[in-house]
Design an enzyme around this catalytic site. Sequence first.
Site, PDB file in Angstrom:
ATOM      1  N   GLY A 172      21.019   2.766  -6.587  1.00 50.16           N
ATOM      2  CA  GLY A 172      20.666   4.081  -6.065  1.00 50.16           C
ATOM      3  C   GLY A 172      21.599   4.626  -4.999  1.00 50.16           C
ATOM      4  N   GLN A 173      22.703   3.906  -4.713  1.00 49.77           N
ATOM      5  CA  GLN A 173      23.616   4.438  -3.694  1.00 49.77           C
ATOM      6  C   GLN A 173      24.162   5.788  -4.134  1.00 49.77           C
ATOM      7  OE1 GLN A 173      26.605   1.595  -2.349  1.00 49.77           O
ATOM      8  NE2 GLN A 173      25.181  -0.083  -2.739  1.00 49.77           N
ATOM      9  N   ARG A 174      24.458   6.635  -3.141  1.00 49.47           N
ATOM     10  CA  ARG A 174      24.854   8.013  -3.447  1.00 49.47           C
ATOM     11  C   ARG A 174      25.998   8.081  -4.469  1.00 49.47           C
ATOM     12  NH1 ARG A 174      23.746  12.826  -1.311  1.00 49.47           N
ATOM     13  NH2 ARG A 174      22.610  12.022   0.475  1.00 49.47           N
TER      14      ARG A 174
END
Length: 203
Positions: free
Chosen positions: A69-71
């Site tokens: 889910g990291q940007r």
Amino acid sequence: MGLLTIIRKNKAKAREMRVLFLGLDNAGKTTILKRMSGGDISSISPTLGFNIQTLMRGEYTLNIWDVGGQRTLRPYWRNYFESTDAVVWVVDSSDALRMGDGAEELRALLSEERLAGATLLVFANKQDLAGSLSVDQIRDALGLEQIESHKWRIVPCSAISGEGLDEGMDWVVGEVAGRLYWSGRRAPAEAPESVSHPPVVSA
Ligand SMILES: Nc1nc2c(ncn2[C@@H]2O[C@H](COP(=O)(O)OP(=O)(O)OP(=O)(O)O)[C@@H](O)[C@H]2O)c(=O)[nH]1
Ligand SMILES: [Mg+2]
């Protein structure tokens, strides 16, 4: 009988569901899945690509895609949308500062055409942490009451204690099974062969 029909019939017999776990980084997606499969949750690191987990729930086989889910990884989420039966959106209930960020990402997700028929479960995770936002606060922050496009539900949980996980997943399975296998309205999800995977990105 065409090959596709045979595959569909076999999948119907196997009673498979395709579930996509998404949410901001650090929400607890991988920990929830490890907890549900009985794995060790003490040394989980951020997901830099994706994990696939198969879970049996009653007579159903859940093929679960857990995507980082990291940007920088979020643009790759769309590679996993095809044939998704349910989205499980995981929230870190202790991260009030990023609730707005999460709400924006979820809104964008729900406007995706390829997710139009998918069931939505929101896991309000990390309820074991003091100071976590309540389910009501998260429901408001994410604007869940305004969602008309998807069947949704929010369930409080903790990947550490395991509380709430069965309740949430049982609801998902019941909803998807009702749509795919009891109503007979559409064939089960296609196999995920056509998904293109994101590259592994180093932190
Ligand atoms: N206290 C508490 N900590 C949790 C819970 N769930 C996850 N964590 C912790 O939160 C951190 C992040 O968990 P992950 O499972 O890696 O989160 P993720 O959503 O998979 O993150 P990405 O892979 O980066 O998208 C880890 O240190 C977990 O131990 C929970 O219910 N309670
Ligand atoms: Mg992860």
